[in-house]
Design a protein around this motif. Structure first.
Motif, mmCIF file in Angstrom:
data_model
loop_
_atom_site.group_PDB
_atom_site.id
_atom_site.type_symbol
_atom_site.label_atom_id
_atom_site.label_comp_id
_atom_site.label_asym_id
_atom_site.label_seq_id
_atom_site.Cartn_x
_atom_site.Cartn_y
_atom_site.Cartn_z
ATOM 1 N N VAL A 95 0.870 -1.172 0.000
ATOM 2 C CA VAL A 95 0.000 0.000 0.000
ATOM 3 C C VAL A 95 0.906 1.221 0.000
ATOM 4 O O VAL A 95 1.872 1.279 0.749
ATOM 5 N N LEU A 96 0.605 2.185 -0.869
ATOM 6 C CA LEU A 96 1.433 3.373 -0.961
ATOM 7 C C LEU A 96 0.592 4.611 -1.130
ATOM 8 O O LEU A 96 -0.567 4.534 -1.525
ATOM 9 N N ASP A 97 1.184 5.748 -0.850
ATOM 10 C CA ASP A 97 0.549 7.040 -1.095
ATOM 11 C C ASP A 97 0.803 7.383 -2.550
ATOM 12 O O ASP A 97 1.950 7.501 -2.966
ATOM 13 N N THR A 98 -0.261 7.526 -3.321
ATOM 14 C CA THR A 98 -0.108 7.799 -4.749
ATOM 15 C C THR A 98 0.061 9.281 -5.047
ATOM 16 O O THR A 98 0.179 9.672 -6.195
ATOM 17 N N SER A 99 0.047 10.103 -4.008
ATOM 18 C CA SER A 99 0.133 11.562 -4.153
ATOM 19 C C SER A 99 -1.021 12.117 -4.982
ATOM 20 O O SER A 99 -0.905 13.165 -5.597
ATOM 21 N N SER A 100 -2.116 11.380 -5.010
ATOM 22 C CA SER A 100 -3.307 11.866 -5.702
ATOM 23 C C SER A 100 -4.275 12.421 -4.675
ATOM 24 O O SER A 100 -4.049 12.327 -3.473
ATOM 25 N N GLU A 101 -5.365 12.980 -5.156
ATOM 26 C CA GLU A 101 -6.394 13.530 -4.279
ATOM 27 C C GLU A 101 -6.909 12.476 -3.289
ATOM 28 O O GLU A 101 -7.240 12.775 -2.158
ATOM 29 N N HIS A 102 -6.960 11.214 -3.735
ATOM 30 C CA HIS A 102 -7.515 10.163 -2.893
ATOM 31 C C HIS A 102 -6.446 9.388 -2.147
ATOM 32 O O HIS A 102 -6.761 8.503 -1.370
ATOM 33 N N GLY A 103 -5.195 9.670 -2.394
ATOM 34 C CA GLY A 103 -4.119 9.227 -1.540
ATOM 35 C C GLY A 103 -3.519 7.859 -1.699
ATOM 36 O O GLY A 103 -2.377 7.760 -2.076
ATOM 37 N N LEU A 104 -4.245 6.800 -1.423
ATOM 38 C CA LEU A 104 -3.628 5.493 -1.328
ATOM 39 C C LEU A 104 -3.852 4.655 -2.577
ATOM 40 O O LEU A 104 -4.818 4.835 -3.303
ATOM 41 N N GLY A 105 -2.953 3.728 -2.790
ATOM 42 C CA GLY A 105 -3.038 2.782 -3.892
ATOM 43 C C GLY A 105 -2.264 1.541 -3.510
ATOM 44 O O GLY A 105 -1.678 1.457 -2.431
ATOM 45 N N VAL A 106 -2.246 0.560 -4.393
ATOM 46 C CA VAL A 106 -1.527 -0.689 -4.152
ATOM 47 C C VAL A 106 -0.648 -0.962 -5.363
ATOM 48 O O VAL A 106 -1.119 -0.930 -6.500
ATOM 49 N N LYS A 107 0.630 -1.248 -5.090
ATOM 50 C CA LYS A 107 1.513 -1.634 -6.186
ATOM 51 C C LYS A 107 1.944 -3.073 -5.995
ATOM 52 O O LYS A 107 1.951 -3.594 -4.872
ATOM 53 N N THR A 108 2.269 -3.721 -7.090
ATOM 54 C CA THR A 108 2.789 -5.075 -7.041
ATOM 55 C C THR A 108 4.310 -5.000 -7.003
ATOM 56 O O THR A 108 4.913 -4.180 -7.702
#
Length: 151
Positions: A17-30
């Motif tokens: 789980v990471l901060d995508t620096s977008s308005e919604h914040g979080l994302g998941v990378k493989t």
């Protein structure tokens, strides 16, 4: 690829789980490359009738919350993954390189979203305002869509 259980478990957990620096914040990378058709993750969580931030719809009346990764997946109108809510699996629809952001189409599983939002995914089929599959754009969405150039 080795098919022993430890290898499968380690690849299933090769997510972050990471901060995508977008308005919604979080994302998941493989953390490892995925091929189209791969099961990326088997998930568990709390099954509840309550729609929550970061929950996902399992049936018409139930949602899964408190998951390790899937509640933080980013939306894309042309996603690279899909959720199989009957098998509790995240499956790759496309090849994804190691370090790639995993995306799903929120409308593929959700009748109603916790919060609708503007989409900037950049896909040629981008819907520009994201809703659940059974709801129309709310007042904010209608106002936002009215400001866009016709495409």
């Amino acid at each position: 690829m080795s098919t022993n259980r430890e290898s499968l478990a380690s690849e299933d957990e090769a997510l972050e789980v990471l901060d995508t620096s977008s308005e919604h914040g979080l994302g998941v990378k493989t953390l490892v490359a995925r091929r189209a058709g791969d099961v990326v993750h088997h998930f568990t969580g709390l099954i509840t009738p309550e729609l929550r931030l970061h929950s996902l719809q399992v049936t018409e009346t139930l949602h899964i919350a408190d998951t390790k990764y899937i509640g933080y997946l980013s939306h894309a109108c042309d996603p690279n993954c899909r959720l199989d809510m009957s098998r509790f699996e995240l499956q790759a629809l496309k090849d994804v390189e190691a370090g790639g952001l995993l995306t799903i189409d929120y409308a593929a599983t959700e009748d109603v979203l916790y919060r609708q939002f503007a989409c900037h995914c950049g896909a040629s089929i981008c819907r520009r305002w994201i809703t659940g599959r059974s709801e129309g754009a709310n007042a904010e969405g209608r106002a936002y869509l009215a400001t866009l150039d016709p495409a």
